[in-house]
Design a protein around this motif. Sequence first.
Motif, PDB file in Angstrom:
ATOM      1  N   PRO A  87       0.791  -1.234   0.000  1.00  0.00           N
ATOM      2  CA  PRO A  87       0.000   0.000   0.000  1.00  0.00           C
ATOM      3  C   PRO A  87       0.827   1.290   0.000  1.00  0.00           C
ATOM      4  O   PRO A  87       0.504   2.215  -0.744  1.00  0.00           O
ATOM      5  CB  PRO A  87      -0.830  -0.127   1.280  1.00  0.00           C
ATOM      6  N   ASP A 126       3.164  -6.615 -13.763  1.00  0.00           N
ATOM      7  CA  ASP A 126       3.272  -8.062 -13.948  1.00  0.00           C
ATOM      8  C   ASP A 126       2.527  -8.753 -12.809  1.00  0.00           C
ATOM      9  O   ASP A 126       2.225  -8.126 -11.792  1.00  0.00           O
ATOM     10  CB  ASP A 126       4.743  -8.486 -13.972  1.00  0.00           C
ATOM     11  N   PRO A 127       2.216 -10.047 -12.968  1.00  0.00           N
ATOM     12  CA  PRO A 127       1.390 -10.710 -11.948  1.00  0.00           C
ATOM     13  C   PRO A 127       2.074 -10.858 -10.583  1.00  0.00           C
ATOM     14  O   PRO A 127       1.406 -11.108  -9.592  1.00  0.00           O
ATOM     15  CB  PRO A 127       1.095 -12.089 -12.551  1.00  0.00           C
ATOM     16  N   GLY A 128       3.377 -10.712 -10.520  1.00  0.00           N
ATOM     17  CA  GLY A 128       4.057 -10.928  -9.231  1.00  0.00           C
ATOM     18  C   GLY A 128       4.094  -9.709  -8.337  1.00  0.00           C
ATOM     19  O   GLY A 128       4.743  -9.736  -7.303  1.00  0.00           O
ATOM     20  N   PRO A 160       1.898  -8.001  -6.213  1.00  0.00           N
ATOM     21  CA  PRO A 160       1.380  -7.827  -4.855  1.00  0.00           C
ATOM     22  C   PRO A 160       2.423  -8.140  -3.776  1.00  0.00           C
ATOM     23  O   PRO A 160       3.125  -9.145  -3.855  1.00  0.00           O
ATOM     24  CB  PRO A 160       0.210  -8.810  -4.784  1.00  0.00           C
ATOM     25  N   ASN A 161       2.482  -7.255  -2.798  1.00  0.00           N
ATOM     26  CA  ASN A 161       3.357  -7.427  -1.639  1.00  0.00           C
ATOM     27  C   ASN A 161       4.848  -7.447  -1.998  1.00  0.00           C
ATOM     28  O   ASN A 161       5.651  -7.905  -1.210  1.00  0.00           O
ATOM     29  CB  ASN A 161       2.989  -8.713  -0.879  1.00  0.00           C
ATOM     30  N   ALA A 207      -4.814   1.529  -2.147  1.00  0.00           N
ATOM     31  CA  ALA A 207      -4.467   0.125  -2.391  1.00  0.00           C
ATOM     32  C   ALA A 207      -5.696  -0.684  -2.790  1.00  0.00           C
ATOM     33  O   ALA A 207      -5.637  -1.551  -3.665  1.00  0.00           O
ATOM     34  CB  ALA A 207      -3.824  -0.472  -1.154  1.00  0.00           C
ATOM     35  N   GLN A 208      -6.814  -0.368  -2.152  1.00  0.00           N
ATOM     36  CA  GLN A 208      -8.060  -1.083  -2.476  1.00  0.00           C
ATOM     37  C   GLN A 208      -8.500  -0.765  -3.908  1.00  0.00           C
ATOM     38  O   GLN A 208      -8.908  -1.651  -4.655  1.00  0.00           O
ATOM     39  CB  GLN A 208      -9.146  -0.667  -1.483  1.00  0.00           C
ATOM     40  N   THR A 220      -6.375  -2.619  -6.505  1.00  0.00           N
ATOM     41  CA  THR A 220      -6.616  -4.061  -6.648  1.00  0.00           C
ATOM     42  C   THR A 220      -8.069  -4.398  -6.936  1.00  0.00           C
ATOM     43  O   THR A 220      -8.421  -5.564  -7.009  1.00  0.00           O
ATOM     44  CB  THR A 220      -6.186  -4.823  -5.382  1.00  0.00           C
TER      45      THR A 220
END
Lengths: 415, 312
Positions: free
Chosen positions: A190, A242-244, A246-247, A390-391, A394
């Motif tokens: 976030p 890219d898909p990686g 998050p976090n 952040a919400q 995503t």
Amino acid sequence: MRGLLMALVGATALIALGVTGAQAEGKRAEVLHWWTSGGEAAAVRELANTFNAAGGQWVDTAIAGSGSTARPIGINRIIGGNPPTAMQFNTGTQMNDLAQQGLLRPLDDLAKEQDWKSVLTPAFYNAIQFQGHIYGAPINDHGQNWLFYSKPVFAKAGVTEEPKTWDEMFAALDKIKAAGLIPVAVGGQPWQLQLMFNAILLGEGGKELYAKVWKDLDTDAVKSDKFKHVAEVFAKLRNYQDPGSPNRDWNVATGMLIDGKAGIQFMGDWAKGEFIHANMVADKDFGCILGPGESNFMMGGDIFVFPVLKDKAATDAQTLLATVIMSKEGQLAFNSKKGSVPVRLDVDNSKLDACAQKGLTALKDQSRQILAPDVLTPQDIVQTEQDLVAQYWTTPSMTADQFAEQFAKVIEQAK
Amino acid sequence: MSTPQTAAGTIAGTVAGTAATRKKRHLSAYVALFPAFIIVLLAYVVTVVWNIWISFTDSKVLPVNIFVGTKQYERLFTTARWLLSLQNVVVFGILFIAGCLILGFLLAVALDQKVRFENTFRTIFLYPFAMSFIVTGLVWQWIMNPTLGLQRVADSIGFTWFRFDWIVQSDLALYVIVLAGIWQSSGLVMAIMLAGLRGVDRELWKATRIDGIPTWRVYLHIVIPILRPTIITASVLLAIAVVRVYELVLATTGGGPGISTEVPGKFIMDYLFGRGNIGLATSASTVMFITVVILVTPWLYYEYFRDKPRGN
């Protein structure tokens, strides 16, 4: 058993000495901070050496982790009656509660004597005050709205010029995508997403909108079309990650630029530490943009605050430390290692790298000095908005209208 | 529980002799326990009361005594992240407890079939529980990350159709945490259940075999009802883990993607420390406290007070 007991007594005495060491002798200062990574620790060592050379004795209390770990520890010690001689805070509103309770030493006399007002930028001079009194000695200035890009990736994708508007930027990102590379290295935590959002808000929305949102907490500005446009630009970037993501940690994202896998990253100037560590040279191997859009410098940074102490010797040590922090030597010694820019603009900055020079050019123009949200607004509001950003990032089904609506609601509640 | 104590008491009593000394000994026991009572009182009751009081004040970075009524609660229940946290903890709780109980029971039944190397299997199954949640979380984070873990491995050996990226999808990431939690805790449930199964009378099995009742029916209709206290013990332990779930989320998803896997424990910690809003954090923890009390009280009553002889 006896041996153990003696050892325990010895250990307790040592801890007591370390903690209340300020009383022990002349200019001894226990300094609490959270600079523990390689580059940070090196910067602290420089500052400590300068302080020791000026007749002080630096007692280092470094707390690993971030400010959110270290600050409560320091605050607890201040409330508990066992304060450190000096303590690190981020520039801005973090110190207000302590100042209001009368727990911090005002530095008005010192600031007047050494004429802090004329050496600091007005924005920072205001940021170290609470209710008309000065409570903090600022040490550095971190640019937070940098956009770093990998020159090899740009070259490979056929992007020849630095994008100046968001249209040009999206065209460049499309080219990178077409070349089979990751356009944006997103760190999906976030705080990183909010950094990215704020950079777009300042660059594309302009500094007036930015100030209305973060300084005046103006809900009409949040509901304006311009703000929604910023939200849409931000949301559009989702298609280029890219898909990686998050976090992902910020330094991992920077590593993607270093490895030539990704094109751009939004990050503060601390990312330069990673580039330099990988033997990359600013403006040669990687580029830096304040923008796209309006080119302003979003300033955040660190200050030292000084808890009220009864002991005369410890108070003298505080005075010496504040003097060293505000001195040209202290500023230069610290910032040359930290990657940040000195808060005194009259320091010889010629040794700083190309990106920092770009930042300094921006800083010379007072109208381009913009304070970071953390400096302008209570942590509480900034971080609740961070959740929302952040919400929004995503949740592709959330529209810019809904986002603006909720952004305004958070401000109304927390005010 | 009290049997060993009584036995020790009897022996000591015989040695000491008279009733007077026994009384004195009780007194000394109370004196000895007095500090413990005080600590319990201060550490639990006073802090809970203080916590509730602070939740009605305007405390930010520092606790202050400015009463603001229910302002913090009003804000709390309009904060999207808190509402999502509550929803998440309910979903997590139900799936996690059910999953652990079922898997733990099946593992225990499997081990109870007099398998070879039972001790080795028991250690293997129990091992995850000995690991810190942080380690569990990190391992799962890597396994599930589409650019690092299983999906990438499958991709590199040619199974390009293989997709396993729940952790990066905001509507599925919570189930990754459920999986990681079950993986970690079902070993403990197995150990508890196994102890319970071992307590079932062997004669009972013989009798059911003579009657020709299929094994699955014996488990379902006879063994599980006998295991009721064991199941309750396991459920309580798991329920406690649900209420305080924090590190697992922190290490696996960090609350993300976005805020999609946030839980109340993390909300409280974040607002208490990182975000300098003690008032909001204490109101959240008060809500959690009251929820637990509401859930636990009927159960405590049902388990311990209902069957007390009333001397009709």
